[in-house]
Design an enzyme around this catalytic site. Structure first.
Site, PDB file in Angstrom:
ATOM      1  N   THR A   1       0.660  -1.155  -0.321  1.00 50.91           N
ATOM      2  CA  THR A   1       0.011   0.064  -0.044  1.00 50.91           C
ATOM      3  C   THR A   1       0.843   1.404  -0.343  1.00 50.91           C
ATOM      4  O   THR A   1       1.686   1.911   1.415  1.00 50.91           O
ATOM      5  CB  THR A   1      -1.111  -0.010   1.579  1.00 50.91           C
ATOM      6  OG1 THR A   1      -1.214  -1.065   1.595  1.00 50.91           O
ATOM      7  CG2 THR A   1      -1.844   1.061   1.012  1.00 50.91           C
TER       8      THR A   1
ATOM      9  N   LYS B   1       0.669   6.008   8.059  1.00 58.32           N
ATOM     10  CA  LYS B   1       1.097   5.806   6.941  1.00 58.32           C
ATOM     11  C   LYS B   1      -0.534   5.545   6.368  1.00 58.32           C
ATOM     12  O   LYS B   1      -0.679   6.578   5.742  1.00 58.32           O
ATOM     13  CB  LYS B   1       1.386   4.585   6.947  1.00 58.32           C
ATOM     14  CG  LYS B   1       1.902   4.014   5.807  1.00 58.32           C
ATOM     15  CD  LYS B   1       2.171   2.455   5.150  1.00 58.32           C
ATOM     16  CE  LYS B   1       1.958   2.292   3.993  1.00 58.32           C
ATOM     17  NZ  LYS B   1       2.270   0.599   3.695  1.00 58.32           N
TER      18      LYS B   1
ATOM     19  N   LYS C   1      -7.662   1.403  -3.279  1.00 60.37           N
ATOM     20  CA  LYS C   1      -7.083   0.585  -1.468  1.00 60.37           C
ATOM     21  C   LYS C   1      -6.939   1.838  -0.921  1.00 60.37           C
ATOM     22  O   LYS C   1      -7.349   1.809   0.804  1.00 60.37           O
ATOM     23  CB  LYS C   1      -6.095  -0.033  -1.825  1.00 60.37           C
ATOM     24  CG  LYS C   1      -5.520  -0.358  -0.736  1.00 60.37           C
ATOM     25  CD  LYS C   1      -5.768  -1.451   0.288  1.00 60.37           C
ATOM     26  CE  LYS C   1      -6.048  -2.120   1.227  1.00 60.37           C
ATOM     27  NZ  LYS C   1      -4.075  -2.398   1.510  1.00 60.37           N
TER      28      LYS C   1
END
Length: 318
Positions: free
Chosen positions: A107, A267, A192
């Site tokens: 990711t 993050k 995502k």
């Protein structure tokens, strides 16, 4: 080489994903693995060599020289650049091969994925596809992950062989109905990041709402049933409920073990907030949630624990 596979990143998610790859590919195929933490590779080899040959290598370049299909999942965009673009140890340093298929499951930001993918195509290093996953460690182990696919528009995309290879590899780690083709290169990551942005804000709102109700005198089990059967119902409340003892399978009910660490949420929320800026979206909830997660990530109560510990951080009653 044609039937051999490579896996880069035998971490929490990668361990389960690589396990399913080793179990599903032919016994005659070799799985080449590498990770910066070699003990993870050694443990993996000891545990799964009965399903077929596993070889531990020292770099992504070595993996690319031996395997035609490569899956990678590493923590950050910088790690991805190192894996693919490092001129000495990266995949780009291996012999050019346009038939090399690379599934990048990390990711990271969309811009990095597009830059890496385009650089590899220009170098004739193969086809890089962003395939971020969702489902956490349990989904990785069970082989029921969601795969969000972003493919570059190249002549190879029309190849039936490439399409078959792609679906074969993904199907070893995913539930068929959870494979989503989102668009061009970077589109899988865009989907995502959008999903994670929503997860992060909903989880924080769930922790605050549960806290309000419990502090107001409502039994936590009754409150959960009310939310579950009302308009506030969500996946996060049903499966990652941050209140201990409410949902038995939630990490909060297992001393916050497993699941997604609080530090990683910083993050993911940062990626969401940054994506909003890049696309010109007015982001109101994300920045506020991000600041709370930053505080929580540094709190001793939250270090190395599942992100649902946010409820404890908010001083929710046990």
């Amino acid at each position: 080489m044609a039937n051999d596979f490579g896996f880069i990143g035998i971490g929490a998610m990668g361990y389960g994903m690589a396990m399913n790859i080793r179990k599903e590919i032919p016994n005659s195929s070799t799985l080449f693995i590498t990770d910066v933490f070699r003990p993870s590779c050694e443990k993996f080899k000891a545990e799964f060599s009965s399903h077929g040959p596993i070889e531990i290598l020292d770099s992504a370049r070595e993996v690319a020289e031996r395997a035609l299909t490569i899956i990678s999942i590493v923590p950050s965009a910088n790690n991805v650049r190192q894996v693919y673009l490092d001129n000495e140890h990266g995949i780009i340093a291996a012999k050019a091969n346009p038939d090399r298929l690379m599934l990048e499951c990390s990711t990271i930001d969309v811009e990095t994925a597009r830059d890496v993918g385009e650089t590899l195509i220009k170098a004739n290093a193969g086809l890089y596809i962003d395939t971020p996953v969702s489902g956490g460690v349990p989904g990785a182990l069970a082989g029921t992950l969601s795969f969000l696919v972003g493919k570059a528009k190249t002549a190879n995309n029309s190849s039936d062989l490439l399409s078959k290879r792609l679906i074969t590899v993904i199907s070893a780690m995913a539930t068929p109905e959870k494979i989503f083709y989102c668009g061009g290169l970077g589109a899988g990551l865009a989907a995502k990041i959008s999903n994670n942005y929503l997860c992060g804000t909903i989880l924080l709102a769930t922790a605050e709402a549960m806290n309000i109700g419990i502090r107001s005198g409502v039994d936590k089990h009754v409150l959960y049933e009310v939310i579950k059967n009302s308009t506030g119902q969500s996946f996060m409340c049903d499966h990652v409920n941050p209140v201990p003892g409410v949902v038995p399978h939630a990490p909060s009910s297992r001393d916050y073990q497993g699941g997604f660490k609080a530090q990683m949420m910083v993050k993911d929320m940062t990626l969401g907030v940054d994506a909003a800026k890049v696309t010109g979206v007015r982001s109101t909830l994300g920045p506020a949630a991000l600041e709370v997660y930053k505080e929580a990530a540094m709190d001793p109560r939250c270090i190395n624990r599942d992100v649902s510990v946010i409820y404890r951080f908010l001083d929710g009653p046990e």
